[in-house]
Design a protein around this motif. Structure first.
Motif, PDB file in Angstrom:
ATOM      1  N   SER A 168     -44.614  91.925  51.184  1.00 34.53           N
ATOM      2  CA  SER A 168     -45.072  92.799  52.275  1.00 34.53           C
ATOM      3  C   SER A 168     -43.977  93.081  53.288  1.00 34.53           C
ATOM      4  CB  SER A 168     -46.276  92.159  52.983  1.00 34.53           C
ATOM      5  OG  SER A 168     -45.907  90.896  53.542  1.00 34.53           O
ATOM      6  N   ARG A 169     -42.872  92.333  53.215  1.00 37.67           N
ATOM      7  CA  ARG A 169     -41.770  92.577  54.162  1.00 37.67           C
ATOM      8  C   ARG A 169     -40.927  93.784  53.773  1.00 37.67           C
ATOM      9  NH1 ARG A 169     -38.579  87.136  53.715  1.00 37.67           N
ATOM     10  NH2 ARG A 169     -39.009  87.654  51.533  1.00 37.67           N
ATOM     11  N   GLY A 171     -39.914  97.383  53.390  1.00 35.71           N
ATOM     12  CA  GLY A 171     -40.274  98.668  54.000  1.00 35.71           C
ATOM     13  C   GLY A 171     -39.905  99.847  53.135  1.00 35.71           C
ATOM     14  N   SER A 225     -43.052 102.121  52.357  1.00 35.24           N
ATOM     15  CA  SER A 225     -44.351 101.628  52.792  1.00 35.24           C
ATOM     16  C   SER A 225     -44.819 102.495  53.966  1.00 35.24           C
ATOM     17  CB  SER A 225     -44.239 100.167  53.230  1.00 35.24           C
ATOM     18  OG  SER A 225     -45.341  99.798  54.037  1.00 35.24           O
ATOM     19  N   ALA A 228     -44.772 100.631  57.172  1.00 38.89           N
ATOM     20  CA  ALA A 228     -43.451 100.569  57.790  1.00 38.89           C
ATOM     21  C   ALA A 228     -43.131 101.866  58.518  1.00 38.89           C
ATOM     22  CB  ALA A 228     -42.390 100.280  56.723  1.00 38.89           C
ATOM     23  N   ILE A 257     -36.208 101.393  59.884  1.00 39.82           N
ATOM     24  CA  ILE A 257     -37.082 100.495  59.120  1.00 39.82           C
ATOM     25  C   ILE A 257     -36.583  99.059  59.236  1.00 39.82           C
ATOM     26  CG2 ILE A 257     -37.810  99.864  56.777  1.00 39.82           C
ATOM     27  CD1 ILE A 257     -37.875 102.842  56.111  1.00 39.82           C
ATOM     28  N   LYS A 258     -35.270  98.889  59.121  1.00 41.19           N
ATOM     29  CA  LYS A 258     -34.672  97.551  59.252  1.00 41.19           C
ATOM     30  C   LYS A 258     -34.912  96.998  60.653  1.00 41.19           C
ATOM     31  CE  LYS A 258     -31.812  94.377  57.426  1.00 41.19           C
ATOM     32  NZ  LYS A 258     -32.047  93.691  56.143  1.00 41.19           N
ATOM     33  N   TYR A 262     -38.498  95.181  58.781  1.00 43.49           N
ATOM     34  CA  TYR A 262     -38.743  95.270  57.338  1.00 43.49           C
ATOM     35  C   TYR A 262     -37.429  95.154  56.559  1.00 43.49           C
ATOM     36  CZ  TYR A 262     -43.455  96.969  58.407  1.00 43.49           C
ATOM     37  OH  TYR A 262     -44.741  97.081  58.859  1.00 43.49           O
TER      38      TYR A 262
END
Length: 491
Positions: A168-169, A171, A225, A228, A257-258, A262
């Motif tokens: 789930s992490r 993105g 995602s 995300a 995103i990072k 994510y």
């Protein structure tokens, strides 16, 4: 909205802001409800995937792209082709695939529906098309972004989805990119494609060996995602995931995103062939746009609406690339200058040690070529013959210089428009670096001739050791790369 016999085909009216929220869409009769119905008819996968294809003048390639998506082992639950600013027959070709499709694959019976949206004149170009597409699939678990000239491997979507749902992490995940050599004709085109394939391979390999952390989730074939994307919009006070602030919208989104907590990854399995640039003019425009956009993200402080993030982890590779290009430029210019100066006063003494850097470069290029999963004879020859790789390096150096000059001049230029112009065969800016190089060489030659012998000797006495030290450092770094284990990765 009309329903022709071939399926469903929509002419969509463009909004002033393509960041349309679901609430806004619900006020348009027959708009959101129509596409939401597709979500209810999905094939029972563990997640739902909405595919968005921004298309601009893709008449020649869009049919192959759609066919490749319909031939996936894991077919996207819906496919939206968002045609923008087009002047060719993209809409006509794409609409032949519009409508529902029931497909049986090794994963079972699957259902998807293809929609074609002609949003007409779109000032935000690809960014506007992507955001328009996002508004149609924001209710899905994942958004699959595919360029209008990119063909995915039959298992590409399956591989991307499998990894995305495993953590789930994550993105976003990018496929490994290369270029199909089969349709390429002409000596110049084949040379440029061989160089771009090597460039892609080196970049992909670097990211795979960095824990598969992807610096840029390229829009050519990546899955995002939607959770995300929503977090990115909230964190950055944006109404849309993509913004037009940057020349490289995919790089900026990857950074965001990072920053939202994510992971941005590259798949070791999913692959896709992108559309390569087959002319010097088009390749120059594309690379200048990409490099300019990357510099803008790296530059400290604020330039317009783009805030530089020089210390962002996703930009470390960019810094290394720019430092490497600067070093390559210095070594080549300095070597040519010192060699010419030494020969002019009969002071040059050849040493076989000068062949070591060239040998290391050839071996490194060969190892990169051997790491390609679909390597061709042209890839091996490009690496082994020295001259092709060296000429391609000079071409890349010209892009590097043009990008930095354009950035530092603060001249407002529409790099998207310039790339479109170049791809259509117009413009001659790609010759400017060569013209400047000739001027600089002539100027240096005249200046050298005017110097007294004692000054010439002093310059050579200082210059050669400096170039030697920089070259030794370069060679050591190449040897480290050469000896580094590839951990079984194939690009």
């Amino acid at each position: 909205m009309t329903t022709p016999s071939t399926g469903r085909y929509e002419i969509a009216v463009p909004h002033a802001d393509f960041g349309v929220s679901r609430t806004e869409i619900e006020h348009v009769p027959g708009f959101a409800d129509d596409f939401a119905a597709v979500l209810e008819s999905t094939s029972g996968h563990r997640s739902t995937i909405g595919c968005v294809i921004p298309a601009y003048n893709e008449e020649a390639s869009i049919a192959g792209v759609i066919r490749s998506l319909l031939a996936q082992t894991r077919v996207p639950d819906v496919i939206h082709i968002v045609v923008n600013n087009t002047t060719d027959g993209t809409v006509r070709v794409a609409s032949e695939f519009a409508g529902p499709h029931e497909i049986v694959t090794e994963l079972g019976e699957q259902f998807t529906e293809v929609f074609v949206h002609d949003i007409g004149k779109n000032p935000d170009k690809k960014v506007g098309a992507l955001n328009y597409g996002y508004s149609l699939v924001e209710g899905y678990d994942y958004l699959l972004g595919v360029d209008g000239d990119t063909i995915g491997d039959p298992r590409a979507v399956e591989m991307l989805e499998t990894e995305a749902i495993s953590d789930s992490r994550i993105g976003g995940i990018s496929a490994i990119y290369s270029i199909d050599t089969a349709p390429i004709k002409g000596t110049i085109a084949k040379f440029l494609i061989a160089g771009q394939r090597t460039q892609f391979a080196a970049f992909n390999l670097q990211n795979l060996l960095r824990g598969r952390n992807m610096a840029v989730l390229g829009g050519q074939f990546s899955i995002f995602s939607t959770n995300a994307l929503r977090d990115v919009m909230k964190a950055n006070h944006q109404r849309t995931p993509w913004v037009k602030d940057s020349e490289v919208e995919d790089s900026l989104l990857s950074l965001q995103i990072k920053s939202a907590g994510y992971l941005t990854k590259i798949s070791p399995y999913a692959r896709a062939d992108v559309g390569g640039m087959t002319t010097l003019r088009a390749y120059d425009a594309q690379q200048v746009k990409w490099t300019y956009g990357a510099i803008e993200l790296m530059w400290p402080g604020q330039r317009g609406d783009t805030k530089g993030q020089p210390f962002h982890p996703n930009l470390r590779l960019r810094w290394f690339e720019n430092l490497s290009m600067l070093t390559n430029l210095f070594v080549r210019i300095a070597f040519i200058t010192l060699l010419a100066g030494s020969l002019s006063i009969n002071a040059f003494v050849f040493s076989p040690w000068w062949l070591v850097p060239s040998a290391a470069a050839v071996l490194l290029n060969l190892r990169i070529a051997m790491s390609m999963q679909d390597r061709q004879r042209s890839d091996i020859l490009f690496a082994a013959l020295v001259v092709p790789a060296e000429v391609f390096m000079w071409i890349r150096l010209s892009h590097f210089l043009r990008s930095w000059f354009r950035f530092l001049s603060r001249k407002k230029v529409d790099n998207w428009a310039m790339q479109a112009k170049a791809e259509s065969g117009s413009g001659g800016g790609h010759w400017m670096p060569l013209i400047l190089l000739v001027i600089v060489i002539v100027a240096l030659g005249v200046a050298w001739a005017l110097l007294p012998p004692i000054t010439q000797s002093a310059i050579l006495w200082i210059g050669w050791p400096v170039v030697g030290v920089v070259t030794v450092v370069q060679t050591v770094l190449m040897l480290f790369k050469l000896l580094r284990r590839h951990q079984g990765f194939k690009v």
